[in-house]
Design a protein around this motif. Structure first.
Motif, PDB file in Angstrom:
ATOM      1  N   VAL A  17      42.679   7.262  18.772  1.00  0.00           N
ATOM      2  CA  VAL A  17      42.436   7.326  20.200  1.00  0.00           C
ATOM      3  C   VAL A  17      42.941   6.017  20.790  1.00  0.00           C
ATOM      4  CG1 VAL A  17      40.050   6.512  19.963  1.00  0.00           C
ATOM      5  CG2 VAL A  17      40.713   7.753  22.001  1.00  0.00           C
ATOM      6  N   LYS A  20      44.448   3.619  18.454  1.00  0.00           N
ATOM      7  CA  LYS A  20      43.631   3.030  17.387  1.00  0.00           C
ATOM      8  C   LYS A  20      43.188   4.129  16.409  1.00  0.00           C
ATOM      9  CE  LYS A  20      39.034   1.017  17.032  1.00  0.00           C
ATOM     10  NZ  LYS A  20      37.809   1.043  17.831  1.00  0.00           N
ATOM     11  N   ILE A  22      41.049   6.234  14.083  1.00  0.00           N
ATOM     12  CA  ILE A  22      39.593   6.385  13.942  1.00  0.00           C
ATOM     13  C   ILE A  22      39.274   7.227  12.707  1.00  0.00           C
ATOM     14  CG2 ILE A  22      37.435   7.125  15.047  1.00  0.00           C
ATOM     15  CD1 ILE A  22      38.770   4.951  16.653  1.00  0.00           C
ATOM     16  N   ASN A  42      26.864   4.442  13.936  1.00  0.00           N
ATOM     17  CA  ASN A  42      27.498   4.478  15.254  1.00  0.00           C
ATOM     18  C   ASN A  42      28.946   4.037  15.132  1.00  0.00           C
ATOM     19  OD1 ASN A  42      24.457   3.104  16.469  1.00  0.00           O
ATOM     20  ND2 ASN A  42      25.134   5.198  16.795  1.00  0.00           N
ATOM     21  N   GLY A  43      29.811   4.745  15.820  1.00  0.00           N
ATOM     22  CA  GLY A  43      31.212   4.349  15.856  1.00  0.00           C
ATOM     23  C   GLY A  43      31.994   4.743  14.617  1.00  0.00           C
ATOM     24  N   SER A  44      31.391   5.499  13.714  1.00  0.00           N
ATOM     25  CA  SER A  44      32.101   5.830  12.473  1.00  0.00           C
ATOM     26  C   SER A  44      33.128   6.941  12.683  1.00  0.00           C
ATOM     27  CB  SER A  44      31.090   6.224  11.389  1.00  0.00           C
ATOM     28  OG  SER A  44      30.308   7.315  11.824  1.00  0.00           O
ATOM     29  N   GLY A  45      33.012   7.672  13.817  1.00  0.00           N
ATOM     30  CA  GLY A  45      34.036   8.684  14.123  1.00  0.00           C
ATOM     31  C   GLY A  45      33.511  10.110  14.175  1.00  0.00           C
ATOM     32  N   LYS A  46      32.203  10.280  14.207  1.00  0.00           N
ATOM     33  CA  LYS A  46      31.619  11.632  14.200  1.00  0.00           C
ATOM     34  C   LYS A  46      32.021  12.410  15.451  1.00  0.00           C
ATOM     35  CE  LYS A  46      27.411  10.019  13.988  1.00  0.00           C
ATOM     36  NZ  LYS A  46      27.787   8.607  14.121  1.00  0.00           N
ATOM     37  N   SER A  47      31.841  11.791  16.629  1.00  0.00           N
ATOM     38  CA  SER A  47      32.227  12.489  17.865  1.00  0.00           C
ATOM     39  C   SER A  47      33.739  12.664  17.930  1.00  0.00           C
ATOM     40  CB  SER A  47      31.743  11.724  19.090  1.00  0.00           C
ATOM     41  OG  SER A  47      30.335  11.735  19.134  1.00  0.00           O
ATOM     42  N   THR A  48      34.443  11.687  17.400  1.00  0.00           N
ATOM     43  CA  THR A  48      35.900  11.816  17.374  1.00  0.00           C
ATOM     44  C   THR A  48      36.286  13.077  16.611  1.00  0.00           C
ATOM     45  OG1 THR A  48      36.169   9.429  17.507  1.00  0.00           O
ATOM     46  CG2 THR A  48      38.046  10.692  16.645  1.00  0.00           C
ATOM     47  N   TYR A  59      42.565  12.519  22.202  1.00  0.00           N
ATOM     48  CA  TYR A  59      42.635  12.217  20.773  1.00  0.00           C
ATOM     49  C   TYR A  59      43.933  12.743  20.185  1.00  0.00           C
ATOM     50  CZ  TYR A  59      37.764  11.191  21.577  1.00  0.00           C
ATOM     51  OH  TYR A  59      36.614  10.656  22.071  1.00  0.00           O
ATOM     52  N   GLN A  91      28.097  15.677  22.835  1.00  0.00           N
ATOM     53  CA  GLN A  91      27.080  14.624  22.869  1.00  0.00           C
ATOM     54  C   GLN A  91      26.694  14.309  24.317  1.00  0.00           C
ATOM     55  OE1 GLN A  91      28.207  11.135  20.585  1.00  0.00           O
ATOM     56  NE2 GLN A  91      26.212  10.156  20.872  1.00  0.00           N
ATOM     57  N   GLU A 174      24.995  15.542  18.003  1.00  0.00           N
ATOM     58  CA  GLU A 174      23.761  14.857  18.416  1.00  0.00           C
ATOM     59  C   GLU A 174      22.986  15.647  19.465  1.00  0.00           C
ATOM     60  OE1 GLU A 174      23.465  10.722  18.909  1.00  0.00           O
ATOM     61  OE2 GLU A 174      25.230  10.281  17.687  1.00  0.00           O
ATOM     62  N   HIS A 206      21.656  11.676  13.683  1.00  0.00           N
ATOM     63  CA  HIS A 206      21.187  10.413  13.100  1.00  0.00           C
ATOM     64  C   HIS A 206      19.820  10.586  12.456  1.00  0.00           C
ATOM     65  CE1 HIS A 206      24.358   7.819  14.536  1.00  0.00           C
ATOM     66  NE2 HIS A 206      24.242   8.297  15.763  1.00  0.00           N
TER      67      HIS A 206
HETATM   68  N1  ATP Z   1      38.024   8.168  24.462  1.00  0.00           N
HETATM   69  C1  ATP Z   1      37.945   7.035  23.749  1.00  0.00           C
HETATM   70  N2  ATP Z   1      38.571   5.920  24.209  1.00  0.00           N
HETATM   71  C2  ATP Z   1      38.517   4.768  23.494  1.00  0.00           C
HETATM   72  N3  ATP Z   1      37.847   4.634  22.352  1.00  0.00           N
HETATM   73  C3  ATP Z   1      37.209   5.691  21.862  1.00  0.00           C
HETATM   74  C4  ATP Z   1      37.219   6.941  22.531  1.00  0.00           C
HETATM   75  N4  ATP Z   1      36.492   7.821  21.836  1.00  0.00           N
HETATM   76  C5  ATP Z   1      36.053   7.139  20.751  1.00  0.00           C
HETATM   77  N5  ATP Z   1      36.485   5.860  20.768  1.00  0.00           N
HETATM   78  C6  ATP Z   1      36.203   4.827  19.753  1.00  0.00           C
HETATM   79  O1  ATP Z   1      36.307   5.429  18.507  1.00  0.00           O
HETATM   80  C7  ATP Z   1      35.299   4.961  17.629  1.00  0.00           C
HETATM   81  C8  ATP Z   1      34.494   6.132  17.099  1.00  0.00           C
HETATM   82  O2  ATP Z   1      33.736   6.684  18.155  1.00  0.00           O
HETATM   83  P1  ATP Z   1      32.875   8.005  18.004  1.00  0.00           P
HETATM   84  O3  ATP Z   1      32.397   8.345  19.353  1.00  0.00           O
HETATM   85  O4  ATP Z   1      33.686   9.002  17.291  1.00  0.00           O
HETATM   86  O5  ATP Z   1      31.690   7.468  17.094  1.00  0.00           O
HETATM   87  P2  ATP Z   1      30.371   8.228  16.626  1.00  0.00           P
HETATM   88  O6  ATP Z   1      30.405   8.225  15.165  1.00  0.00           O
HETATM   89  O7  ATP Z   1      30.250   9.526  17.315  1.00  0.00           O
HETATM   90  O8  ATP Z   1      29.242   7.200  17.142  1.00  0.00           O
HETATM   91  P3  ATP Z   1      27.764   7.472  17.734  1.00  0.00           P
HETATM   92  O9  ATP Z   1      26.893   7.674  16.571  1.00  0.00           O
HETATM   93  O10 ATP Z   1      27.447   6.220  18.439  1.00  0.00           O
HETATM   94  O11 ATP Z   1      27.828   8.678  18.640  1.00  0.00           O
HETATM   95  C9  ATP Z   1      34.467   3.987  18.443  1.00  0.00           C
HETATM   96  O12 ATP Z   1      34.890   2.684  18.150  1.00  0.00           O
HETATM   97  C10 ATP Z   1      34.776   4.333  19.853  1.00  0.00           C
HETATM   98  O13 ATP Z   1      34.679   3.216  20.685  1.00  0.00           O
END
Ligand code: ATP
Ligand code: MG
Lengths: 259, 441
Positions: A17, A20, A22, A42-48, A59, A91, A174, A206
């Protein structure tokens, strides 16, 4: 009973994304009738991962493959993925000013299930029944969708949409976060209503609590864009007790440990 | 000035048309027509350097290039375009065309004298003060526009709708204004709401059947007088064809504790120049102004609103929404004026614009002319595009992108449509917006 062919296959998926990276090679396979849990810091990429599955335009997929019932999902537009039976409870649900829940759902149900499903009497009966199951009163149906809804109401609204669209493969990102104890039960009840031998479920969470209502067959832990560990339900317990450091790569864990 | 002198300076046909209209009318009205023409001729034609015309090329609105629609009782009603709204249980349906007008008394309200529709000339004779109050009302704060003066001089039909004191006509009056194709037409409509009365009016402005795609030039003047404790809800849907020009001068005046809810729906025409406003003239008056405008292709939309507070304890609430696509251009200007000594005033003004693609453009120019010290005034304008997160959310629920965009646009306008009192107009407006966006790609 289960289809020989997996419902959802994610193979070595890489995505970035804003340039960067992910997701750095994620593989998953979910069959009909299975519930999988995806956990991770948090931030591991689950929502990604969930957004990539749904085809969010922010993405970029840089490698790997995703198949739904054997069909390559990646070239498909989000609406085509939805029509093939993929559903993502997001989410952060989005409010649509001026479009009521009824209006919204009618349009979506027609697009996904066809015109038959939106015949006035049938549609409204089904909608009311599902709304009642989720403890969403009539006023919610006539309000603009998600506008001014509380966090918990929005989550229940996602589940209402899921029930109305009757998907084959569901990703819950979530959906349990921010829910009170009763609301959590209500949401779980909604998901149980859908679950069956044909349906695959991926629960991103979580917390252990939702998994007591919806016991997973498989648990995956995502760390820094990779599945660091997969196993049975016992993984959840271990995580609760030992935290994520335990599953982090040995190299990372070692580096962060004082000698 | 006498008639012959006028002919020497007026554009061909103009003076004759003014005389023609005044022929059967009381002298007082005939004189007013002449005075309006004279004043118009004394004004220099609008030029692109005038402040009021800076963003709209006045050459687009040149009435001298159009034949004037013939007036008089000789002309039968044109065939009406089909109109689904007619099945609604309106109290009355007023049809207005260049040559005349007709009134259908659907629920006996005309017979019972709760509702009256008559030519302005009759009001001039029976109630000169009321007639002149309607005639003189001005939507702008400065001198009258030259176009507005043309419209007064050429007003035809000039009709007044009157709701008697204390009556409630909530099923509403439908006004069907059928513009003659390829001509300049200047309908004039006055609306009087009696003390404590409630009246709902829905107007549909369109080109008569067969001419839907034809050009037309309409300059409409509409005036409201709402007496103490009276309540008016008025909505107007303009769906002239893509070759048409529409100008309107809409203004209302509210007495003590009166309420007016005015909604302008601009969907058709190649170019629109609309002036709409109201004056809260006495204590406790409340004005709501709503606007919806959709521009596609090369449409030009120029709208100005005026909220005037001339008395204490008055409030106004304005919401104008615009969406432009393709190479359409919208200009919105909102004026709020408050007279010194008018205490405890609340004035709200919001203008939201959606620009749907790069070639389209929306300008929003707020203008406050405040001369009061005890006033709560909120104004805000936004110019933006459709939200990509919202589009994706809808697509992830199975809606193709064009459907998602359409739904968002409809949602954007929904609060304006919600201000309409009559469901028939709401349905018609919703369909008109949808057709307009679908047809003129
Ligand atoms: N649209 C976006 N623009 C910029 N960065 C993004 C975007 N979406 C995700 N990221 C980055 O990608 C990384 C993974 O984010 P993601 O939302 O996938 O994490 P997560 O595992 O769902 O976290 P959480 O448990 O906090 O929901 C994070 O560093 C986030 O800042
Ligand atoms: Mg997340």
């Amino acid at each position: 009973m289960t289809d020989a062919r997996p419902l959802l296959e994610v193979e070595n998926l890489e995505a970035s994304v804003a340039g960067k990276p992910i997701l750095k090679g994620v593989s998953l396979s979910i069959r009909g009738g299975e519930v999988h849990a995806l956990m991770g810091p948090n931030g591991s990429g689950k929502s990604t991962l969930s957004n990539v599955l749904m085809g969010h335009p922010d993405y970029e997929v840089t490698g790997g493959a995703v198949r739904l019932l054997g069909e390559d999902l990646l070239p498909l537009a989000p609406e085509e993925r939805a029509r093939r039976g993929l559903f993502l409870a997001v989410q952060y649900p989005v409010a649509i000013p001026g479009v009521t829940t009824v209006q919204f759902l009618k349009a979506c149900v027609e697009a996904v299930r066809g015109r038959e499903a939106t015949k006035a009497a049938v549609f409204l009966r089904e909608l009311r029944e599902n709304a009642r199951l989720l403890d969403l009163g009539e006023p919610f149906l006539n309000r603009p969708i998600n506008e001014g809804f509380s966090g918990g109401e929005k989550k229940r609204m996602e589940i209402l949409q899921m029930l109305m669209l009757k998907p084959r493969m569901v990703v819950l990102d979530e959906t349990d976060s921010g829910l009170d104890i009763d609301a959590l039960k209500i949401v779980a009840r909604g998901v149980q209503r859908l679950i069956g031998p044909e349906i695959g479920v991926l629960i991103i969470t979580h917390y252990e609590r939702i998994l007591t209502h919806l016991p997973p067959d498989h648990v995956h832990i995502l760390v820094d864009g990779r599945i660091a560990r997969s196993g049975g339900p016992e993984l959840v317990r271990e995580l609760e007790e030992r935290g994520y450091d335990w599953v982090r790569e040995p190299a990372t864990a070692a580096a962060s440990e004082p000698d | 000035m006498n008639g012959e002198a006028l002919i020497a300076v007026a554009p061909p046909g103009m003076a004759a048309a003014v005389e023609d209209r005044g022929a059967g009318e009381p002298v007082a009205l005939r004189e007013r027509r002449r005075a309006a023409l004279e004043e118009a001729l004394a004004r220099p034609p609008p030029s692109p350097t005038d402040e009021a015309w800076r963003r709209t090329d006045p050459r687009r609105f040149d009435p001298e290039r159009w034949p004037i629609a013939p007036a008089g009782p000789l002309h039968a009603a044109p065939d009406s375009p089909p109109n689904g709204a007619l099945v609604e249980p309106f109290d009355a349906v007023l049809t207005v065309w260049a040559g005349g007008w007709s009134l259908a008394d659907r629920s006996g309200v005309v017979r019972s004298r709760a509702l009256r529709v008559r030519p302005l000339g009759e009001v001039v004779t029976s109630d000169p003060a009321a007639a002149s109050a309607l005639w003189e009302m001005a939507p702008s704060l400065g001198p009258r526009d030259r176009h507005e003066l043309w419209a007064l001089a050429l007003a035809s039909p000039a009709l007044v709708i009157e709701a008697a004191d204390g009556v409630r006509l909530e099923r509403g009056v439908l006004v069907r204004s059928l513009a003659p194709p390829d001509m300049l037409w200047c309908p004039w409509l006055g609306v009087r709401v009696g003390a404590g009365a409630a009246l709902h009016v829905a107007e549909r402005l369109e080109v008569g059947a067969g001419g839907a795609e034809s050009a037309a030039f309409v300059i409409a003047a509409i005036r409201f007088a709402v007496a103490a404790e009276g309540r008016l809800r008025w909505g107007r849907l303009q769906t002239l064809g893509r070759g048409a020009l529409e100008m309107d001068y809409v203004f209302g005046r509210l007495e003590r504790n009166a309420q007016a809810d005015l909604v302008s729906l601009q969907v058709g025409s190649r170019a629109v120049r609309s002036r709409i406003g109201a004056e809260a003239a006495a204590t406790g008056a409340t004005v709501r102004l709503g606007g919806l405008a959709v521009g596609v292709a090369r449409q030009h939309l120029d709208q100005q609103t005026v909220q005037i507070h001339a008395a204490p304890d008055t409030s106004s609430d304005l919401l104008f929404k615009v969406a432009v696509r393709d190479r359409a251009h919208s200009v919105y200007r909102g004026l709020i004026g408050a007279r010194r000594g008018s205490v405890r005033i609340t004035a709200l003004q919001r203008n939201h614009n959606l620009v749907l693609n790069d070639g389209a453009r929306a300008d929003s120019l707020p203008g406050l002319l405040i001369d009061a010290d005890d006033l709560t005034c909120t104004h805000g304008a936004t110019i933006g595009s459709l939200d990509l997160e919202q589009i994706h959310y809808l697509r992830s629920r199975g809606l193709p992108e064009p459907v998602a965009r359409r739904l968002l646009l409809e949602g954007f306008f929904e609060d304006i449509l919600g201000r309409l009192a009559l469901p028939a107009l709401r349905t018609a407006a919703r369909a008109a917006v949808r057709d307009h966006l679908a047809a003129m790609v």
